[in-house]
Design a protein around this motif. Sequence first.
Motif, PDB file in Angstrom:
ATOM      1  N   GLN A   1       4.903   7.579  -9.517  1.00  0.00           N
ATOM      2  CA  GLN A   1       3.523   7.119  -9.564  1.00  0.00           C
ATOM      3  C   GLN A   1       2.949   6.944  -8.161  1.00  0.00           C
ATOM      4  N   VAL A   2       3.739   6.394  -7.239  1.00  0.00           N
ATOM      5  CA  VAL A   2       3.304   6.185  -5.860  1.00  0.00           C
ATOM      6  C   VAL A   2       4.362   6.738  -4.920  1.00  0.00           C
ATOM      7  N   GLN A   3       3.944   7.599  -4.013  1.00  0.00           N
ATOM      8  CA  GLN A   3       4.809   8.128  -2.968  1.00  0.00           C
ATOM      9  C   GLN A   3       4.274   7.661  -1.622  1.00  0.00           C
ATOM     10  N   SER A  25       0.304   8.704  -1.885  1.00  0.00           N
ATOM     11  CA  SER A  25      -0.262   9.551  -2.923  1.00  0.00           C
ATOM     12  C   SER A  25      -0.395   8.716  -4.190  1.00  0.00           C
ATOM     13  N   GLY A  26      -1.394   9.024  -4.983  1.00  0.00           N
ATOM     14  CA  GLY A  26      -1.633   8.248  -6.181  1.00  0.00           C
ATOM     15  C   GLY A  26      -3.060   7.737  -6.220  1.00  0.00           C
ATOM     16  N   ARG A  27      -3.708   7.928  -7.318  1.00  0.00           N
ATOM     17  CA  ARG A  27      -5.126   7.578  -7.429  1.00  0.00           C
ATOM     18  C   ARG A  27      -5.376   6.083  -7.524  1.00  0.00           C
ATOM     19  N   THR A  28      -4.343   5.292  -7.796  1.00  0.00           N
ATOM     20  CA  THR A  28      -4.500   3.854  -7.948  1.00  0.00           C
ATOM     21  C   THR A  28      -3.933   3.066  -6.774  1.00  0.00           C
ATOM     22  N   TYR A  32      -2.566  -1.755  -5.224  1.00  0.00           N
ATOM     23  CA  TYR A  32      -1.261  -2.222  -4.784  1.00  0.00           C
ATOM     24  C   TYR A  32      -1.338  -3.081  -3.532  1.00  0.00           C
ATOM     25  N   ASN A  78      -6.257   6.329   1.373  1.00  0.00           N
ATOM     26  CA  ASN A  78      -4.943   5.985   0.815  1.00  0.00           C
ATOM     27  C   ASN A  78      -3.925   5.704   1.920  1.00  0.00           C
ATOM     28  N   ARG A 101       2.709  -4.303  -7.212  1.00  0.00           N
ATOM     29  CA  ARG A 101       1.629  -4.999  -7.896  1.00  0.00           C
ATOM     30  C   ARG A 101       1.962  -6.452  -8.179  1.00  0.00           C
ATOM     31  N   ASP A 112       7.830  -2.323  -5.340  1.00  0.00           N
ATOM     32  CA  ASP A 112       8.495  -1.373  -6.223  1.00  0.00           C
ATOM     33  C   ASP A 112       8.676   0.009  -5.612  1.00  0.00           C
ATOM     34  N   TYR A 113       7.874   0.353  -4.630  1.00  0.00           N
ATOM     35  CA  TYR A 113       7.901   1.678  -4.034  1.00  0.00           C
ATOM     36  C   TYR A 113       8.094   1.566  -2.531  1.00  0.00           C
TER      37      TYR A 113
END
Length: 124
Positions: A1-3, A25-28, A32, A78, A101, A112-113
Motif C-alpha cells: 500500500q505504501v512504499q 508511493s500511494g494515493r493516501t 499517514y 508525497n 496511521r 507500519d511501513y
Amino acid sequence: QVQLVESGGGLVQAGGSLRLSCAASGRTFSLYNVGWFRQPPGKEREFVALISRWTGGTTYYADSVKGRFTISRDNAKNTVYLQMNSLKPEDTALYYCAAGRGPEGPSISAYDYWGQGTQVTVSS
C-alpha cells in the motif's frame, strides 16, 4: 500500500548540513504520520523526528536533535524531508523513514511501513 524510499544521505564534515528526503508511493500518503529514525553502527534504532498526518503537521523531535533538525512534508509531492544542520559525528547513522496511521509518537510500533535507509556519515 505504501512504499518509501529515502535519499539525500552522504558524507559531510562536522558543522555541515544535509537534507534527507522520503518519497512515498500511494494515493493516501497524506493520511499517514511519518517519522525519521536512525541506527548508529553497532547500536539500536532510535527515534529522531516525526510529523503528524493532520493539517499543519504537528512535529516532535528527539532531545539530541532539537534546534538542529527540521522535519516537514509536502503532500502534493508525497515527500517528507529532514533538514539536518550543525551536524555532529554522533549523528552518523543509517537513517530510516517510516509511515503509520497509529497514534503519533516515538514508538517504533506506531509505524507500519519502512524504507531501506540512507547512510549519513559525519566526519570530525
